[in-house]
Design a protein around this motif. Structure first.
Motif, PDB file in Angstrom:
ATOM      1  N   MET A 191       0.836  -1.195   0.000  1.00 28.84           N
ATOM      2  CA  MET A 191       0.000   0.000   0.000  1.00 28.84           C
ATOM      3  C   MET A 191       0.874   1.249   0.000  1.00 28.84           C
ATOM      4  SD  MET A 191      -2.849   1.374   2.728  1.00 28.84           S
ATOM      5  CE  MET A 191      -1.662   2.238   3.749  1.00 28.84           C
ATOM      6  N   LYS A 192       0.465   2.237  -0.788  1.00 25.97           N
ATOM      7  CA  LYS A 192       1.115   3.540  -0.794  1.00 25.97           C
ATOM      8  C   LYS A 192       0.129   4.576  -0.255  1.00 25.97           C
ATOM      9  CE  LYS A 192       3.867   2.613  -4.970  1.00 25.97           C
ATOM     10  NZ  LYS A 192       3.332   1.260  -5.210  1.00 25.97           N
ATOM     11  N   ARG A 193       0.645   5.557   0.456  1.00 24.62           N
ATOM     12  CA  ARG A 193      -0.168   6.699   0.844  1.00 24.62           C
ATOM     13  C   ARG A 193      -0.426   7.548  -0.398  1.00 24.62           C
ATOM     14  NH1 ARG A 193      -2.169   6.463   6.192  1.00 24.62           N
ATOM     15  NH2 ARG A 193      -0.667   5.229   7.393  1.00 24.62           N
ATOM     16  N   LEU A 194      -1.615   8.134  -0.477  1.00 18.95           N
ATOM     17  CA  LEU A 194      -1.971   9.000  -1.603  1.00 18.95           C
ATOM     18  C   LEU A 194      -2.162  10.419  -1.099  1.00 18.95           C
ATOM     19  CD1 LEU A 194      -2.759   9.575  -4.517  1.00 18.95           C
ATOM     20  CD2 LEU A 194      -5.111   8.871  -3.939  1.00 18.95           C
ATOM     21  N   LEU A 195      -1.353  11.328  -1.657  1.00 15.30           N
ATOM     22  CA  LEU A 195      -1.455  12.744  -1.327  1.00 15.30           C
ATOM     23  C   LEU A 195      -1.769  13.519  -2.598  1.00 15.30           C
ATOM     24  CD1 LEU A 195       1.292  11.535   0.351  1.00 15.30           C
ATOM     25  CD2 LEU A 195       0.808  13.659   1.583  1.00 15.30           C
ATOM     26  N   ILE A 196      -2.573  14.557  -2.459  1.00 18.13           N
ATOM     27  CA  ILE A 196      -2.884  15.452  -3.560  1.00 18.13           C
ATOM     28  C   ILE A 196      -2.302  16.823  -3.235  1.00 18.13           C
ATOM     29  CG2 ILE A 196      -4.693  16.428  -5.017  1.00 18.13           C
ATOM     30  CD1 ILE A 196      -4.639  13.364  -5.001  1.00 18.13           C
ATOM     31  N   ALA A 197      -1.420  17.314  -4.088  1.00 15.58           N
ATOM     32  CA  ALA A 197      -0.884  18.667  -3.934  1.00 15.58           C
ATOM     33  C   ALA A 197      -1.928  19.628  -4.498  1.00 15.58           C
ATOM     34  CB  ALA A 197       0.441  18.807  -4.678  1.00 15.58           C
ATOM     35  N   ALA A 198      -2.456  20.499  -3.650  1.00 19.71           N
ATOM     36  CA  ALA A 198      -3.653  21.251  -4.011  1.00 19.71           C
ATOM     37  C   ALA A 198      -3.430  22.240  -5.146  1.00 19.71           C
ATOM     38  CB  ALA A 198      -4.192  21.989  -2.783  1.00 19.71           C
ATOM     39  N   GLY A 199      -2.256  22.845  -5.220  1.00 15.02           N
ATOM     40  CA  GLY A 199      -2.006  23.832  -6.268  1.00 15.02           C
ATOM     41  C   GLY A 199      -0.798  23.440  -7.086  1.00 15.02           C
ATOM     42  N   GLY A 200      -0.099  24.420  -7.595  1.00 13.16           N
ATOM     43  CA  GLY A 200       1.107  24.145  -8.363  1.00 13.16           C
ATOM     44  C   GLY A 200       2.341  24.512  -7.574  1.00 13.16           C
ATOM     45  N   GLY A 201       3.473  24.576  -8.250  1.00 11.45           N
ATOM     46  CA  GLY A 201       4.699  25.080  -7.652  1.00 11.45           C
ATOM     47  C   GLY A 201       5.143  24.331  -6.421  1.00 11.45           C
ATOM     48  N   GLY A 202       4.986  24.963  -5.259  1.00 10.43           N
ATOM     49  CA  GLY A 202       5.530  24.404  -4.027  1.00 10.43           C
ATOM     50  C   GLY A 202       4.666  23.379  -3.338  1.00 10.43           C
ATOM     51  N   ASP A 203       3.430  23.154  -3.802  1.00  6.81           N
ATOM     52  CA  ASP A 203       2.557  22.226  -3.079  1.00  6.81           C
ATOM     53  C   ASP A 203       3.047  20.781  -3.103  1.00  6.81           C
ATOM     54  OD1 ASP A 203       0.694  23.908  -1.854  1.00  6.81           O
ATOM     55  OD2 ASP A 203      -0.429  24.138  -3.700  1.00  6.81           O
ATOM     56  N   PRO A 204       3.623  20.246  -4.209  1.00 10.43           N
ATOM     57  CA  PRO A 204       4.158  18.881  -4.105  1.00 10.43           C
ATOM     58  C   PRO A 204       5.320  18.768  -3.128  1.00 10.43           C
ATOM     59  CG  PRO A 204       4.666  19.835  -6.253  1.00 10.43           C
ATOM     60  CD  PRO A 204       3.681  20.745  -5.591  1.00 10.43           C
ATOM     61  N   ILE A 205       6.114  19.823  -2.999  1.00 12.26           N
ATOM     62  CA  ILE A 205       7.202  19.818  -2.022  1.00 12.26           C
ATOM     63  C   ILE A 205       6.613  19.790  -0.613  1.00 12.26           C
ATOM     64  CG2 ILE A 205       9.233  21.067  -1.191  1.00 12.26           C
ATOM     65  CD1 ILE A 205       9.386  22.378  -3.986  1.00 12.26           C
ATOM     66  N   THR A 206       5.613  20.629  -0.382  1.00 12.06           N
ATOM     67  CA  THR A 206       4.962  20.651   0.919  1.00 12.06           C
ATOM     68  C   THR A 206       4.285  19.319   1.218  1.00 12.06           C
ATOM     69  OG1 THR A 206       4.606  23.032   0.699  1.00 12.06           O
ATOM     70  CG2 THR A 206       3.275  21.883   2.335  1.00 12.06           C
ATOM     71  N   ALA A 207       3.679  18.703   0.191  1.00 15.21           N
ATOM     72  CA  ALA A 207       3.043  17.403   0.396  1.00 15.21           C
ATOM     73  C   ALA A 207       4.064  16.373   0.856  1.00 15.21           C
ATOM     74  CB  ALA A 207       2.363  16.947  -0.890  1.00 15.21           C
ATOM     75  N   ALA A 208       5.276  16.408   0.273  1.00 17.70           N
ATOM     76  CA  ALA A 208       6.329  15.480   0.704  1.00 17.70           C
ATOM     77  C   ALA A 208       6.727  15.742   2.149  1.00 17.70           C
ATOM     78  CB  ALA A 208       7.537  15.607  -0.220  1.00 17.70           C
ATOM     79  N   LEU A 209       6.782  17.010   2.554  1.00 19.82           N
ATOM     80  CA  LEU A 209       7.110  17.346   3.939  1.00 19.82           C
ATOM     81  C   LEU A 209       6.040  16.843   4.905  1.00 19.82           C
ATOM     82  CD1 LEU A 209       8.367  21.038   3.597  1.00 19.82           C
ATOM     83  CD2 LEU A 209       9.702  19.106   4.438  1.00 19.82           C
ATOM     84  N   VAL A 210       4.778  17.090   4.556  1.00 18.67           N
ATOM     85  CA  VAL A 210       3.686  16.656   5.427  1.00 18.67           C
ATOM     86  C   VAL A 210       3.652  15.137   5.505  1.00 18.67           C
ATOM     87  CG1 VAL A 210       1.167  16.589   5.632  1.00 18.67           C
ATOM     88  CG2 VAL A 210       2.322  18.744   5.101  1.00 18.67           C
ATOM     89  N   HIS A 211       3.865  14.466   4.384  1.00 17.89           N
ATOM     90  CA  HIS A 211       3.894  13.002   4.388  1.00 17.89           C
ATOM     91  C   HIS A 211       4.994  12.476   5.311  1.00 17.89           C
ATOM     92  CE1 HIS A 211       4.085   8.863   3.076  1.00 17.89           C
ATOM     93  NE2 HIS A 211       5.348   9.032   2.730  1.00 17.89           N
ATOM     94  N   ALA A 212       6.188  13.061   5.193  1.00 19.75           N
ATOM     95  CA  ALA A 212       7.295  12.609   6.049  1.00 19.75           C
ATOM     96  C   ALA A 212       6.983  12.828   7.516  1.00 19.75           C
ATOM     97  CB  ALA A 212       8.579  13.335   5.652  1.00 19.75           C
ATOM     98  N   ALA A 213       6.325  13.959   7.834  1.00 20.36           N
ATOM     99  CA  ALA A 213       5.988  14.243   9.228  1.00 20.36           C
ATOM    100  C   ALA A 213       4.923  13.283   9.757  1.00 20.36           C
ATOM    101  CB  ALA A 213       5.503  15.687   9.355  1.00 20.36           C
TER     102      ALA A 213
END
Length: 373
Positions: A1-23
């Protein structure tokens, strides 16, 4: 199983999603981050988001699901940093293609959840424009976030929304934003920024950089290029807020009005009706203006390193006089209208002359002028 995250906007949101996932789950937990290829015109000169067909070399792992890899290439004249980002972030990156509106996005997210083997979604936004009402005078880019909210709702898959770094996108004023978000769920710290430690050496996301700076303990007033108002990095800037999807839908008229939308042009019309503007139309106007504006400096008139440093020193004094303590790399490069070689030389000089100026991922403004190395 993989966690599924959606980055809400563009630009920095996938980076933030990776940070939140790691936390939340640890950096080694497998995950997929679905994100738009909707990047700044300095990265992608073509207005609006990119389609899957605007790339070659995506990995088609399932119907309606394309992954971006380091071998993925945008089709000229489009540009994208997602392929490079896919090689540096822990989670895999999947492409959100919004051209079939909420209906198409819901189909893609459902396919991603099936591929991940998960029955939950984590929707991540940096800054907080995901809970915009639509009438905020400082609002600039609500459409991508609202489409993502509406699409997650259309899947009927249980979704939790995380807003990191409230106010760092400079779109919804903090006095209005914080009551909508409620108490923080947790805060990021320096240790949790490890997965993205090298990204901001080349990625222009300012909200993401500010979030990492706040998590690393940097405090003070920072100037960004993307918004006229400075940002105060205080303890709240590293907080992450958890909301239910139902609560976000209550707060976002745009997301509610987008329900059932099956075309990006239709989504633009909804945005104009709710917010009074379409950010894609604004991008079209900026791109058209850039196409008719001569480049600076003029070809054949390069600026030498001493000239660039002198311009920076005068600019730095003006920033200090405005009350700024820090600036982003993008604020330096675009504020001084530097070419790539000029930027590399100047930033290397600043590092060498006063190493304490560099407080990754920001720059500290100094009262003493830099000198050539």
């Amino acid at each position: 199983m993989k966690r599924l995250l959606i980055a809400a906007g563009g630009g920095g949101d996938p980076i933030t999603a990776a940070l939140v996932h790691a936390a939340l789950h640890g950096p080694d937990t497998p995950a997929l981050v679905m994100t738009y290829a909707w990047e700044r015109l300095v990265v992608d000169p073509v207005p609006g988001p990119r389609r899957v067909t605007d790339f070659t070399g995506t990995e088609r792992v399932a119907p309606h699901l394309a992954l971006v890899t380091p071998r993925t290439v945008p089709v000229a004249p489009a540009g994208s940093l997602l392929p490079r980002l896919s090689g540096e972030l822990g989670p895999r990156l999947g492409l959100l293609d919004p051209y079939d509106g909420v209906v198409g996005l819901a189909r893609q997210i459902t396919a991603a959840a099936r591929w991940c083997g998960t029955d939950r979604i984590e929707l991540v936004d940096v800054g907080g424009d995901i809970v915009a009402r639509g009438d905020e005078p400082t609002l600039r880019s609500p459409l991508g976030d609202a489409l993502a909210v509406a699409a997650c709702a259309a899947t009927s898959i249980p979704t939790t929304v995380y807003v990191a770094g409230p106010g760092l996108d400079n779109e919804v004023p903090l006095p209005d934003l914080l009551p909508r978000l409620g108490a923080p769920a947790f805060a990021l710290d320096a240790e949790r920024t490890g997965p993205v430690s090298g990204v901001f050496d080349w990625h222009p996301s300012e909200a993401g950089a500010l979030l990492v700076a706040a998590a690393r303990g940097i405090r003070g007033v920072c100037g960004t290029q993307d918004a006229p108002r400075p940002v105060l990095l205080d303890e709240s800037a590293r907080s992450v807020h958890r909301l239910s999807l139902e609560r976000v839908l209550e707060l976002s008229p745009l997301a509610r009005k987008l329900a059932g939308c099956s075309d990006l042009d239709e989504a633009e019309d909804v945005s104009r009706a709710v917010c009074g503007f379409s950010e894609i139309e604004r991008e079209r106007l900026r791109a058209a203006h850039a196409a008719t504006t001569p480049a600076s400096p003029a070809p054949g008139a390069p600026r030498d390193a001493d000239t660039v440093l002198a311009r920076y020193t005068a600019w730095e004094r003006a920033m200090l006089a405005d009350g700024l303590a820090y600036v982003t790399t993008r604020r330096i490069v675009e504020g001084l209208d530097l070419t790539a070689p000029e930027a590399r030389t100047l930033l290397a000089t600043l590092r060498a002359s006063t190493p304490a100026r560099r407080v990754p991922p920001l720059w500290r403004l100094a009262t003493e002028p830099a000198t050539p190395a």
